[in-house]
Design a protein around this motif. Structure first.
Motif, short mmCIF file in Angstrom:
data_model
loop_
_atom_site.label_atom_id
_atom_site.label_comp_id
_atom_site.label_asym_id
_atom_site.label_seq_id
_atom_site.Cartn_x
_atom_site.Cartn_y
_atom_site.Cartn_z
N GLU A 22 39.47 50.14 61.67
CA GLU A 22 39.82 49.46 60.42
C GLU A 22 41.26 48.92 60.47
O GLU A 22 41.54 47.88 59.89
N THR A 23 42.14 49.61 61.17
CA THR A 23 43.50 49.09 61.34
C THR A 23 43.45 47.76 62.09
O THR A 23 44.10 46.79 61.71
N ARG A 24 42.64 47.72 63.12
CA ARG A 24 42.50 46.47 63.87
C ARG A 24 41.86 45.39 63.01
O ARG A 24 42.23 44.22 63.10
N ARG A 25 40.92 45.77 62.15
CA ARG A 25 40.30 44.77 61.26
C ARG A 25 41.33 44.19 60.29
O ARG A 25 41.31 43.00 60.00
N LEU A 78 41.41 52.02 54.60
CA LEU A 78 41.53 50.65 55.08
C LEU A 78 40.22 49.88 54.93
O LEU A 78 40.23 48.68 54.66
N GLY A 79 39.09 50.56 55.08
CA GLY A 79 37.81 49.91 54.83
C GLY A 79 37.71 49.45 53.38
O GLY A 79 37.24 48.33 53.09
N GLU A 80 38.17 50.28 52.46
CA GLU A 80 38.21 49.91 51.05
C GLU A 80 39.14 48.72 50.83
O GLU A 80 38.80 47.77 50.11
N LEU A 81 40.30 48.75 51.48
CA LEU A 81 41.26 47.66 51.35
C LEU A 81 40.66 46.34 51.85
O LEU A 81 40.75 45.31 51.17
N ILE A 82 40.01 46.36 52.99
CA ILE A 82 39.45 45.13 53.57
C ILE A 82 38.34 44.59 52.68
O ILE A 82 38.24 43.37 52.48
N THR A 83 37.54 45.46 52.10
CA THR A 83 36.50 45.02 51.17
C THR A 83 37.13 44.34 49.96
O THR A 83 36.68 43.28 49.52
N MET A 84 38.21 44.93 49.42
CA MET A 84 38.89 44.35 48.26
C MET A 84 39.56 43.03 48.62
O MET A 84 39.68 42.14 47.78
N ALA A 85 40.02 42.89 49.86
CA ALA A 85 40.80 41.72 50.27
C ALA A 85 39.94 40.53 50.65
O ALA A 85 40.46 39.43 50.76
N ALA A 86 38.65 40.75 50.84
CA ALA A 86 37.78 39.64 51.25
C ALA A 86 37.80 38.56 50.18
O ALA A 86 37.71 38.84 49.00
N GLY A 87 37.97 37.34 50.62
CA GLY A 87 38.00 36.25 49.66
C GLY A 87 38.05 34.91 50.34
O GLY A 87 38.23 34.80 51.54
N ALA A 88 37.89 33.90 49.51
CA ALA A 88 37.91 32.53 49.99
C ALA A 88 39.13 31.83 49.40
O ALA A 88 39.88 32.42 48.63
N GLY A 89 39.26 30.57 49.75
CA GLY A 89 40.36 29.78 49.22
C GLY A 89 41.31 29.38 50.32
O GLY A 89 41.05 29.56 51.51
#
Length: 185
Positions: free
Chosen positions: A106-109, A59-70
């Motif tokens: 990470e689940t909570r994040r 999930l930490g990997e997922l959140i890093t990949m999901a970070a973005g703007a827009g």
């Protein structure tokens, strides 16, 4: 997670990706690292702690990949694509996300990230938690079904990308409809 714990968890993820989650054990991880299983316990006190560590790492990997703007729609699409990318990168370990209790940091994040996107969209506060659960279930479940072959051969020779994009469009329309209804009330 310190460096030794991260190394142990990374090896457990590699085992799961190669042979499935059932192949993950303290013994298998220890063998892979050239250690006895007992040498792992000071870092991860049980197999449950190891499995939870795997979920945290994924999930930490997922959140890093999901970070973005827009826009909120672009951010939601980024989270959705990150979920599928993670499942494809870790097909053996990914099902743990669906089977372990969702009580890790990470689940909570991830929950907070989706909730923040919904609040930014203008979703009424009373609807945020429900829609977060709906979105998380759809996103995580689609990716899980896709990697586990639940969908079979698939539409148009397996064009899951197009179907997923259409499903995501439907989810976005639902959110926009809820926002519009709340403005009309």
């Amino acid at each position: 997670m310190d460096e030794k714990q991260r190394r142990i968890v990374d090896e457990a993820i590699a085992i799961a990706d190669e042979r499935g989650v059932d192949a993950v054990s303290m013994r298998a991880v220890g063998q892979r690292l050239g250690l006895s299983p007992m040498a792992l316990y000071p870092y991860l006190r049980s197999k449950d702690a190891l499995l939870d560590g795997m979920v945290e790492r994924l999930l930490g990997e997922l959140i890093t990949m999901a970070a973005g703007a827009g826009s909120w729609q672009e951010r939601l699409r980024g989270v959705a694509r990150a979920v599928r990318a993670l499942a494809r990168r870790h097909p053996g370990a990914y099902p743990l996300i669906m089977s372990r209790p969702g009580a890790t940091a990470e689940t909570r994040r991830l929950d907070d990230l989706i909730s923040e996107i919904l609040r930014a969209a203008g979703v009424p506060v009373a609807e945020v938690a429900r829609l977060e659960r709906l979105l998380a279930t759809i996103l995580l479940g689609f990716a899980n079904s896709e990697i586990n072959g639940r969908f079979g051969a698939g539409p148009a020779a397996g064009d899951w990308d197009s179907e997923f994009d259409r499903d995501l469009d439907d989810e976005i329309r639902l959110i926009e409809e809820i926002i519009a209804r709340s403005g009309a009330a």
